[in-house]
Design an enzyme around this catalytic site. Structure first.
Site, PDB file in Angstrom:
ATOM      1  N   HIS A 250       0.852  -1.191   0.000  1.00 40.37           N
ATOM      2  CA  HIS A 250       0.000   0.000   0.000  1.00 40.37           C
ATOM      3  C   HIS A 250       0.883   1.234   0.000  1.00 40.37           C
ATOM      4  O   HIS A 250       1.575   1.533   0.972  1.00 40.37           O
ATOM      5  CB  HIS A 250      -0.931   0.011   1.216  1.00 40.37           C
ATOM      6  CG  HIS A 250      -1.965   1.083   1.134  1.00 40.37           C
ATOM      7  ND1 HIS A 250      -3.185   0.897   0.521  1.00 40.37           N
ATOM      8  CD2 HIS A 250      -1.948   2.379   1.540  1.00 40.37           C
ATOM      9  CE1 HIS A 250      -3.888   2.019   0.569  1.00 40.37           C
ATOM     10  NE2 HIS A 250      -3.156   2.936   1.179  1.00 40.37           N
ATOM     11  N   HIS A 287      -1.386   6.183  10.949  1.00 42.97           N
ATOM     12  CA  HIS A 287      -0.150   6.943  10.898  1.00 42.97           C
ATOM     13  C   HIS A 287      -0.255   8.242  11.675  1.00 42.97           C
ATOM     14  O   HIS A 287      -1.327   8.778  11.890  1.00 42.97           O
ATOM     15  CB  HIS A 287       0.247   7.247   9.440  1.00 42.97           C
ATOM     16  CG  HIS A 287      -0.741   8.115   8.715  1.00 42.97           C
ATOM     17  ND1 HIS A 287      -1.923   7.616   8.205  1.00 42.97           N
ATOM     18  CD2 HIS A 287      -0.736   9.439   8.409  1.00 42.97           C
ATOM     19  CE1 HIS A 287      -2.596   8.591   7.622  1.00 42.97           C
ATOM     20  NE2 HIS A 287      -1.900   9.709   7.743  1.00 42.97           N
ATOM     21  N   ASP A 293      -0.513  19.158   8.584  1.00 41.73           N
ATOM     22  CA  ASP A 293      -1.959  18.998   8.700  1.00 41.73           C
ATOM     23  C   ASP A 293      -2.481  18.405   7.396  1.00 41.73           C
ATOM     24  O   ASP A 293      -1.992  18.759   6.315  1.00 41.73           O
ATOM     25  CB  ASP A 293      -2.644  20.352   8.945  1.00 41.73           C
ATOM     26  CG  ASP A 293      -2.519  20.839  10.378  1.00 41.73           C
ATOM     27  OD1 ASP A 293      -1.833  20.172  11.167  1.00 41.73           O
ATOM     28  OD2 ASP A 293      -3.102  21.890  10.690  1.00 41.73           O
ATOM     29  N   HIS A 323      -4.163   8.638  13.050  1.00 41.55           N
ATOM     30  CA  HIS A 323      -5.437   8.454  12.390  1.00 41.55           C
ATOM     31  C   HIS A 323      -5.272   7.409  11.300  1.00 41.55           C
ATOM     32  O   HIS A 323      -4.165   6.984  10.977  1.00 41.55           O
ATOM     33  CB  HIS A 323      -5.990   9.778  11.828  1.00 41.55           C
ATOM     34  CG  HIS A 323      -5.007  10.540  11.002  1.00 41.55           C
ATOM     35  ND1 HIS A 323      -4.086  11.389  11.561  1.00 41.55           N
ATOM     36  CD2 HIS A 323      -4.795  10.589   9.675  1.00 41.55           C
ATOM     37  CE1 HIS A 323      -3.350  11.934  10.614  1.00 41.55           C
ATOM     38  NE2 HIS A 323      -3.751  11.459   9.456  1.00 41.55           N
TER      39      HIS A 323
END
Length: 377
Positions: A250, A287, A293, A323
């Site tokens: 991925h 991660h 941000d 998240h």
């Protein structure tokens, strides 16, 4: 003085041989990364999901905004409501229909218009282009332009206030990777452009230091008869992007970088096959992106790693906490994985912290922070 990161990969305890592949049974991998997936990383294997919180206090929480509910119908893009911003970038949303009867010029920064909905005609100093949904329109600072919408149009405006938009270094992939520069379209001095030239009174509204000045002409200033050079408007549609994929691994979001600016990057997620190797992760990995941000604007499709997200919504994940995929998406990827991802989204990663403007705050989905809770908690 040249510098380099202190990098010496080590191993400790029960861990996988490679990132994002063949994780130890019953563990959840979390990547701690620097410089927006370009710097050093560490991959930690947890007994529990890194997003398994049951309560949250304080301002550093993930946000979801329903930009569909922002009143953004305007006759002028310079009046479009501000949503998220910092010293390098300003995000606005703008809906319009019909034809603009004035020109605009941004002297504060380059504009990147992403066409979320609609179609029509774009007129500027360099000529005429048609636009449709999924287009990026890159407009250099100082360009005069206007829109004639054939169908009601909805734009995400991404203003680069420090420097020009550039393309990522494609390195070993070669210059034709991701998208060939041959697919970029520029405005033409065609019959439509010539037909709109007239001797009527026209105004140019110019934005500089956030203030608007209006300059009136007794003719249409879009009266160019020819030009040459490489500082111009260009158009790119996501349908011309051929994403990098790996059937065994991925890949990080950085491989989907479309434009680079000072202090932020813009990535485009487009439909692509899912990894087929049985040991590879099938959804984005948990991660910490501890220097950036992350903003995602959801354009269309089935957003496979998120629950209760619809087209036109935006998520903001400030740096400083882990998240990743929502519980249902993670479970489905393990039990009944899809073979194809049908989604289109625009990601803006910013080096400086983003401020939430009033227009976005008014459409904040407060319960989003709880969307990572496992069912029943």
């Amino acid at each position: 003085m040249s510098r380099q990161w202190i990098r010496f990969p080590l191993r400790e305890g029960e861990c996988s041989r490679q990132a994002h592949c063949d994780l130890p049974q019953g563990t959840y991998e979390r990547e701690m990364g620097r410089e927006g997936f370009f710097g050093p990383t560490a991959h930690l294997h947890h007994k529990h999901p890194p997003t398994g919180w049951i309560d949250w206090e304080g301002p550093l929480r993930p946000h979801a905004f329903n930009f569909n509910n922002i009143p953004s119908e305007r006759d002028c893009p310079l009046a479009a409501p501000l949503t998220l911003h910092n010293a390098d970038v300003k995000l606005r949303v703008w809906r319009t229909h019909g034809a603009m009867r004035h020109l605009v010029r941004n002297a504060d920064g380059d504009e990147l218009l992403f066409v979320h909905e609609g179609s029509g005609h774009f007129y500027c100093d360099f000529g005429h282009l048609q636009y449709r949904d999924g287009d990026y329109l890159l407009i250099p600072r100082g360009t005069a332009w206007r829109i004639e919408a054939s169908t009601p149009s909805y734009f995400l405006l991404i203003e680069n206030t420090d420097g020009a938009y550039q393309l990522p270094d494609k390195g070993l992939l070669g210059p034709q990777a991701i998208f060939d520069l041959a697919v970029l379209e520029h405005p033409h001095i065609d019959d439509a452009f010539k037909a709109q030239q007239d001797e009527n009174t026209w105004q140019i509204r110019i934005k500089r230091r956030g203030q608007i000045s209006t300059v009136t002409y007794p003719y249409n200033p879009l009266d160019v008869v020819g030009w040459h050079g490489d500082n111009t408007v260009v158009r790119l549609n996501w349908r011309d992007i051929r994403p990098l994929i790996s059937h065994r691994y991925h890949l990080p979001p950085s491989v989907h970088t479309t434009f680079v600016a000072n202090g932020f990057v813009i990535c485009t997620f487009t439909p692509r096959p899912v990894e087929s190797d049985p040991g590879a992760l099938k959804v984005p990995f948990f991660h910490n992106n501890d220097d950036y941000d992350e903003v995602l604007f959801y354009h269309r499709g089935n957003f496979f790693s998120r629950d209760n997200i619809e087209q036109g919504m935006v998520t903001l994940h400030p740096c400083g906490f882990p998240h990743g995929p929502h519980p249902k998406a993670l479970k489905k990827s393990q039990e009944d994985p899809a073979t194809f991802i049908d989604e289109v989204a625009v990601m803006i990663d910013t080096r400086r912290a983003l401020e939430v403007a009033d227009a976005a705050g008014a459409v904040d989905v407060a319960e989003y922070v709880n969307s990572w809770r496992a069912p029943g908690l």
